[in-house]
Design a protein around this motif. Structure first.
Motif, mmCIF file in Angstrom:
data_model
loop_
_atom_site.group_PDB
_atom_site.id
_atom_site.type_symbol
_atom_site.label_atom_id
_atom_site.label_comp_id
_atom_site.label_asym_id
_atom_site.label_seq_id
_atom_site.Cartn_x
_atom_site.Cartn_y
_atom_site.Cartn_z
ATOM 1 N N GLY A 255 127.969 36.419 -62.848
ATOM 2 C CA GLY A 255 127.608 35.837 -61.652
ATOM 3 C C GLY A 255 127.825 34.320 -61.794
ATOM 4 N N CYS A 358 120.641 28.505 -55.014
ATOM 5 C CA CYS A 358 121.162 29.551 -54.554
ATOM 6 C C CYS A 358 122.477 29.401 -53.704
ATOM 7 C CB CYS A 358 120.026 30.052 -53.388
ATOM 8 S SG CYS A 358 118.504 30.041 -54.219
ATOM 9 N N CYS A 361 126.247 30.691 -54.360
ATOM 10 C CA CYS A 361 126.452 31.876 -54.138
ATOM 11 C C CYS A 361 126.428 32.485 -52.579
ATOM 12 C CB CYS A 361 125.994 32.980 -54.960
ATOM 13 S SG CYS A 361 126.478 33.035 -56.830
ATOM 14 N N HIS A 362 125.305 32.052 -52.202
ATOM 15 C CA HIS A 362 124.601 32.343 -50.835
ATOM 16 C C HIS A 362 125.095 31.568 -49.614
ATOM 17 C CE1 HIS A 362 122.374 35.965 -52.225
ATOM 18 N NE2 HIS A 362 121.835 35.201 -53.193
ATOM 19 N N VAL A 378 130.485 41.722 -55.999
ATOM 20 C CA VAL A 378 129.832 42.286 -54.738
ATOM 21 C C VAL A 378 129.456 41.087 -54.267
ATOM 22 C CG1 VAL A 378 127.344 43.210 -54.305
ATOM 23 C CG2 VAL A 378 128.683 44.082 -56.109
ATOM 24 N N THR A 381 124.324 38.452 -50.717
ATOM 25 C CA THR A 381 123.550 38.945 -49.386
ATOM 26 C C THR A 381 123.594 37.863 -48.248
ATOM 27 O OG1 THR A 381 122.171 40.226 -50.737
ATOM 28 C CG2 THR A 381 121.189 39.541 -48.443
ATOM 29 N N ARG A 392 113.264 43.881 -45.060
ATOM 30 C CA ARG A 392 112.608 43.692 -46.125
ATOM 31 C C ARG A 392 111.254 42.885 -46.254
ATOM 32 N NH1 ARG A 392 117.323 45.417 -46.779
ATOM 33 N NH2 ARG A 392 119.097 44.399 -48.127
ATOM 34 N N ARG A 410 119.958 46.683 -56.878
ATOM 35 C CA ARG A 410 121.218 46.150 -56.382
ATOM 36 C C ARG A 410 122.131 45.449 -57.443
ATOM 37 N NH1 ARG A 410 120.458 46.620 -50.788
ATOM 38 N NH2 ARG A 410 122.234 45.722 -50.641
ATOM 39 N N SER A 411 122.882 44.658 -56.860
ATOM 40 C CA SER A 411 124.208 44.109 -58.006
ATOM 41 C C SER A 411 123.228 43.330 -58.929
ATOM 42 C CB SER A 411 125.189 43.441 -57.360
ATOM 43 O OG SER A 411 126.008 42.786 -58.274
ATOM 44 N N MET A 414 123.188 39.201 -59.123
ATOM 45 C CA MET A 414 122.086 38.334 -58.401
ATOM 46 C C MET A 414 120.989 38.111 -59.682
ATOM 47 S SD MET A 414 120.028 36.974 -56.473
ATOM 48 C CE MET A 414 118.248 36.385 -56.652
HETATM 49 C C1 HEC Z 1 125.569 33.726 -59.284
HETATM 50 C C2 HEC Z 1 125.672 34.081 -57.787
HETATM 51 C C3 HEC Z 1 124.053 34.167 -57.123
HETATM 52 C C4 HEC Z 1 123.148 33.110 -57.032
HETATM 53 C C5 HEC Z 1 123.098 31.569 -57.922
HETATM 54 C C6 HEC Z 1 122.050 33.603 -56.309
HETATM 55 N N1 HEC Z 1 122.282 35.075 -55.890
HETATM 56 FE FE1 HEC Z 1 120.956 36.025 -54.595
HETATM 57 N N2 HEC Z 1 122.403 37.548 -54.822
HETATM 58 C C7 HEC Z 1 123.748 37.693 -55.322
HETATM 59 C C8 HEC Z 1 124.532 38.837 -55.138
HETATM 60 C C9 HEC Z 1 125.843 39.250 -55.459
HETATM 61 C C10 HEC Z 1 123.562 39.505 -54.454
HETATM 62 C C11 HEC Z 1 123.834 40.966 -53.984
HETATM 63 C C12 HEC Z 1 123.240 42.032 -54.512
HETATM 64 C C13 HEC Z 1 123.891 43.449 -53.945
HETATM 65 O O1 HEC Z 1 123.808 43.391 -52.587
HETATM 66 O O2 HEC Z 1 123.837 44.421 -54.523
HETATM 67 C C14 HEC Z 1 122.240 38.794 -54.167
HETATM 68 C C15 HEC Z 1 121.258 39.318 -53.486
HETATM 69 C C16 HEC Z 1 119.907 38.809 -53.253
HETATM 70 C C17 HEC Z 1 118.730 39.216 -52.691
HETATM 71 C C18 HEC Z 1 118.509 40.420 -52.637
HETATM 72 C C19 HEC Z 1 118.477 40.722 -51.130
HETATM 73 C C20 HEC Z 1 118.403 42.261 -50.416
HETATM 74 O O3 HEC Z 1 119.185 42.953 -50.262
HETATM 75 O O4 HEC Z 1 117.197 42.727 -50.648
HETATM 76 C C21 HEC Z 1 118.051 38.030 -52.728
HETATM 77 C C22 HEC Z 1 116.691 38.105 -51.968
HETATM 78 C C23 HEC Z 1 118.519 36.650 -53.000
HETATM 79 N N3 HEC Z 1 119.785 37.166 -53.655
HETATM 80 C C24 HEC Z 1 118.161 35.659 -53.304
HETATM 81 C C25 HEC Z 1 118.454 34.550 -53.873
HETATM 82 C C26 HEC Z 1 117.821 33.298 -54.185
HETATM 83 C C27 HEC Z 1 116.440 33.008 -53.536
HETATM 84 C C28 HEC Z 1 118.628 32.701 -54.932
HETATM 85 C C29 HEC Z 1 118.391 31.186 -55.683
HETATM 86 C C30 HEC Z 1 117.247 31.015 -56.321
HETATM 87 C C31 HEC Z 1 119.774 33.461 -55.474
HETATM 88 N N4 HEC Z 1 119.781 34.265 -54.535
HETATM 89 C C32 HEC Z 1 120.846 32.879 -56.190
HETATM 90 C C33 HEC Z 1 124.409 36.292 -56.229
HETATM 91 C C34 HEC Z 1 123.479 35.279 -56.116
#
Ligand code: HEC
Ligand code: HEC
Ligand code: HEC
Ligand code: HEC
Length: 451
Positions: A255, A358, A361-362, A378, A381, A392, A410-411, A414
């Motif tokens: 990631g 966050c 990526c998001h 992937v 979200t 959720r 999930r992936s 994350m």
């Molecule tokens: C390096 C990239 C990356 C970072 C940084 C990141 N995420 Fe994610 N996150 C992802 C990816 C890719 C997915 C999708 C997973 C899937 O759909 O299988 C995800 C999924 C999620 C989900 C799951 C949602 C669900 O479908 O239930 C949550 C909640 C989430 N992220 C919150 C956060 C938060 C809050 C932060 C910061 C603290 C963060 N993410 C930082 C890449 C990242």
């Protein structure tokens, strides 16, 4: 500072090299070795913790801005493009080359220069209309100019340069030497535009500086570091397959890092990392980044020690040469992630935490469109979509942030933040997700014992 501090540095630089007996002068006071004198004259400690104070560089660098002798905008604009020595007497102190873009030079020239812009600057202002004095002031802070220059109206430098305390336990002398000769970005994503400037060091200076940091001059004569036992455990192919499986199913390394040709750019690329880092440090960094590198922007991904070794051995087997991220990586201009941010985000402010940890990526508004998203297999979200988040419960979101994507099935891209952020901060992030989606958790989860 009195000029006195500059003289020994000058003397030390010129004379011992000429005599072929570097840095062994009996008359040198014991607390300031010749290595320290050169580092102080160059001003490395103006940006980096863990190095001698930059007193000599600060004495050599002219004051800038209000109260200092005025400089024309055109002069500053031209000078920053090719900062030649104007005061040979201050050598070995010098103005390093930050390899600034035209827009950055325009902004700094408008902040530092006086009077109306002349023809060169005027034309450049026309091409870079957004580069005003306010941007220049912010750059002056972000780039660490105040590490050497006093300026009555300079902002606080953000302190984004990595600490170089303990560099000898981490960095390979050969890499340090080559990179100091031609510096480029290592970890651009969380530096807010800060970069290591090019000091145009001579071969003799490279010897001294590399030795001061790593204990060897980096010309290649040093002994290879001891190979830890875990690097030769088992069959390499089996270990590599096991590591790849961990990366594909369990851990978020890709990631944030390029591994074997693909992955994100939040952290430095890891292909060829054996050329840059000592093996033992790679393993320590994976097992516990906060211990290996205090203040590190890498969240620990919880794992058994054995798996940290398997991953480290795999990374160290990936062929070099190590190459830094492209200076075009958009993360370079994202001011939020890491460094100082670690200190400033101790508060549980959901919107700041989200922007810092966050958004890469998001996306800043939770649109799934962060600058790092394209590098992921992937898609992140879309947190701004109520259709995604309203089914959720809050505790599921909490678990995903705490334990990483894989705990939700999930992936694994994350990352797990549970050992990096506090429970209060994760609660604040869950609340921030609810703000972004403008939606609530399902009624059953709010009524019952779920949340
Ligand atoms: C390096 C990239 C990356 C970072 C940084 C990141 N995420 Fe994610 N996150 C992802 C990816 C890719 C997915 C999708 C997973 C899937 O759909 O299988 C995800 C999924 C999620 C989900 C799951 C949602 C669900 O479908 O239930 C949550 C909640 C989430 N992220 C919150 C956060 C938060 C809050 C932060 C910061 C603290 C963060 N993410 C930082 C890449 C990242
Ligand atoms: C104006 C601020 C500034 C000055 C002055 C400066 N550096 Fe740096 N240096 C940085 C920044 C910012 C980075 C991080 C670059 C990156 O990660 O992309 C860096 C990175 C480094 C690294 C790589 C560290 C690592 O972990 O990858 C070394 C080694 C280094 N500097 C040595 C020096 C030496 C030696 C001097 C003095 C000759 C010096 N620096 C002066 C800002 C500065
Ligand atoms: C590591 C120390 C150091 C850092 C960091 C540094 N400078 Fe300098 N700078 C110097 C020194 C030393 C000189 C004088 C060089 C000479 O005259 O030979 C100088 C000269 C200059 C001059 C020319 C002034 C004159 O009167 O000749 C300008 C303009 C300038 N610096 C701007 C900047 C800006 C903008 C930054 C940040 C992007 C910066 N400097 C960062 C050390 C530094
Ligand atoms: C959320 C993003 C993120 C995740 C996930 C992540 N890292 Fe990092 N990593 C970073 C950042 C940022 C740095 C630079 C930190 C510093 O220098 O303080 C880093 C630094 C490193 C370094 C040192 C690199 C260097 O050149 O100095 C290694 C080795 C490393 N990570 C390995 C891993 C491995 C293996 C994983 C998976 C178990 C992983 N990282 C997961 C962000 C991440």
């Amino acid at each position: 500072m009195p000029a006195r501090t500059v003289v020994p540095a000058l003397f030390l630089l010129g004379l011992p090299v000429a005599l072929g007996a570097p840095w062994a002068l009996a008359s040198e006071p014991p607390d300031a070795g010749p290595d320290d004198a050169l580092l102080s004259a160059l001003g490395c400690g103006g940006c980096h913790e863990g190095l001698p104070a930059p007193d000599a560089a600060r004495a050599a660098a002219p004051a800038l801005g209000p109260g200092a002798p005025p400089l024309s905008g055109d002069f500053v604009f031209e000078y920053l493009g090719d900062p030649v020595s104007r005061r040979p007497e201050v050598a070995p102190s010098r103005m390093p080359d930050f390899q600034l873009s035209e827009g950055e030079r325009v902004a700094l020239a408008r902040f530092l220069g006086e009077g109306n812009p002349g023809p060169a600057l005027s034309a450049a202002v026309g091409r870079n209309p957004g580069s005003d004095a306010g941007v220049g002031r912010a750059l002056f802070g972000a780039l660490g100019c105040a590490g050497c220059h006093t300026h009555a109206d300079a902002p606080e430098p953000p302190g984004t340069a990595p600490s170089l305390a303990g560099a000898a336990d981490r960095l390979r002398p050969r890499w340090v030497r080559g990179w100091l000769d031609e510096p480029g970005p290592v970890r651009p994503a969380h530096l807010g535009g800060a970069r290591m400037p090019d000091f145009r060091l001579t071969e003799a200076e490279l010897d001294v500086v590399t030795s001061a940091l790593t204990g060897a001059d980096g010309r290649g004569g040093e002994a290879d570091p001891a190979v830890p036992g875990w690097m030769s455990d088992g069959v390499p192919e089996v270990r590599a397959a096991r590591a790849e499986r961990l990366l594909e199913t369990r851990y978020a390394c890709r990631g944030c890092h390029v591994v074997a040709g693909r992955g994100g750019a939040v952290g430095p690329p890891l292909d060829g990392v054996a050329e840059r880092l000592l093996p033992d440090f790679v393993a320590r960094m994976i097992a516990d980044p906060a211990a290996a590198r205090p203040g590190s922007a890498m969240p620990r991904q919880p794992m058994p020690p054995r798996e940290a070794e398997i991953l480290a051995a795999y990374l160290l087997s990936l062929d070099g040469p190590w190459r830094g991220p492209s200076s075009e990586t958009p993360g370079r201009v994202i001011p939020s992630l890491g460094g100082r941010a670690v200190a400033t985000t101790s508060a549980a402010d959901g919107s700041v935490l989200y922007a810092t940890w966050c958004a890469a990526c998001h996306g800043p508004g939770g649109g799934g469109d962060g600058w790092n998203a394209d590098a992921l297999t992937v898609p992140p979200t879309v947190h701004s979509d109520p259709a995604v988040l309203s089914p959720r419960p809050d505790d599921v979101l909490y678990d995903g942030i705490h334990g990483g994507g894989w705990v939700l099935g999930r992936s694994p891209l994350m990352p797990a933040f549970g050992e990096f952020l506090t429970p209060e901060q994760i609660d604040a992030l869950v609340a921030q997700l609810r703000t972004l989606c403008e939606c609530e958790a399902p009624a059953w989860s709010r009524d019952g014992g779920g949340g």
